[in-house]
Design a protein around this motif. Structure first.
Motif, short mmCIF file in Angstrom:
data_model
loop_
_atom_site.label_atom_id
_atom_site.label_comp_id
_atom_site.label_asym_id
_atom_site.label_seq_id
_atom_site.Cartn_x
_atom_site.Cartn_y
_atom_site.Cartn_z
N VAL A 41 38.54 47.78 55.39
CA VAL A 41 39.46 48.25 56.49
C VAL A 41 38.26 48.43 57.92
O VAL A 41 38.61 48.00 58.78
CB VAL A 41 40.27 49.27 56.10
N GLU A 42 37.21 49.18 57.52
CA GLU A 42 36.12 49.44 58.48
C GLU A 42 35.58 48.23 59.25
O GLU A 42 35.29 47.99 60.21
CB GLU A 42 35.33 50.46 57.93
N ILE A 67 37.61 43.33 64.96
CA ILE A 67 38.72 43.42 65.91
C ILE A 67 38.28 43.85 67.48
O ILE A 67 38.50 43.53 68.21
CB ILE A 67 39.95 43.97 65.41
N ASP A 68 37.63 45.26 67.02
CA ASP A 68 36.81 45.70 68.57
C ASP A 68 35.76 44.88 68.86
O ASP A 68 35.87 44.94 70.28
CB ASP A 68 36.10 47.05 67.87
N LYS A 69 35.50 44.22 68.49
CA LYS A 69 34.39 43.25 69.08
C LYS A 69 35.07 41.88 69.87
O LYS A 69 34.60 41.49 70.89
CB LYS A 69 33.54 42.22 67.98
N LEU A 106 50.79 37.31 60.75
CA LEU A 106 51.64 37.38 59.42
C LEU A 106 50.52 37.62 58.24
O LEU A 106 50.69 38.46 57.36
CB LEU A 106 52.47 36.51 59.21
N LEU A 107 49.57 36.83 58.41
CA LEU A 107 48.38 36.78 57.34
C LEU A 107 47.94 38.19 57.40
O LEU A 107 47.73 38.79 56.12
CB LEU A 107 47.47 35.78 57.70
N PHE A 108 47.28 38.74 58.47
CA PHE A 108 46.87 39.74 58.58
C PHE A 108 47.62 41.19 58.03
O PHE A 108 47.25 42.11 57.19
CB PHE A 108 46.36 40.27 59.99
N SER A 109 48.83 41.15 58.24
CA SER A 109 49.83 42.12 58.16
C SER A 109 49.97 42.04 56.48
O SER A 109 49.92 43.26 55.96
CB SER A 109 51.03 41.85 58.63
#
Length: 117
Positions: free
Chosen positions: A106-107, A113-115, A90-93
């Motif tokens: 964003v990148e 997240i990919d890591k 929810l924080l991220f959203s």
């Protein structure tokens, strides 16, 4: 350990500059936010009592006893628990939906997240 904005200003100075005499901190905080000597010493004493700062003689030297990352992690936990019902998603959203992120942000977040995958 929840830090007030005032305590955070003191800690940021110490994290950035390392061990400092209280007199030097007073000067820096006067320049940064207009605090007088009494205000700075009151906040310093509060931080000492909370175990955030060690103060020693000679020179009333102050050094942080907690690291910036430790405080960030704890403060983030309080934020997630208090405002986002314990939900990091929810924080991220909310952060993503706020429109305040640059493409670079964003990148960077996507790479982090990919890591995790």
């Amino acid at each position: 350990m929840e830090l007030s904005k005032s305590a955070l200003r003191v800690m940021n100075q110490l994290w950035e500059k390392g061990e400092l005499p209280a007199k030097t901190l007073c000067g820096l905080l006067h320049e940064q936010c207009g605090w007088n000597k009494n205000t700075t010493y009151t906040i310093l004493n509060s931080c000492v009592k909370k175990g955030l700062i060690e103060r020693r003689e000679p020179g009333f030297l102050c050094r942080p006893l907690v690291g910036r990352e430790e405080v960030r992690t704890q403060e983030l936990g309080h934020l997630v628990d208090g405002l986002f019902q314990g939900s990091p998603a929810l924080l991220f959203s909310t952060l993503v939906g706020s429109g305040s992120l640059s493409q670079e942000d964003v990148e960077e977040m996507r790479a982090l997240i990919d890591k995790l995958k």
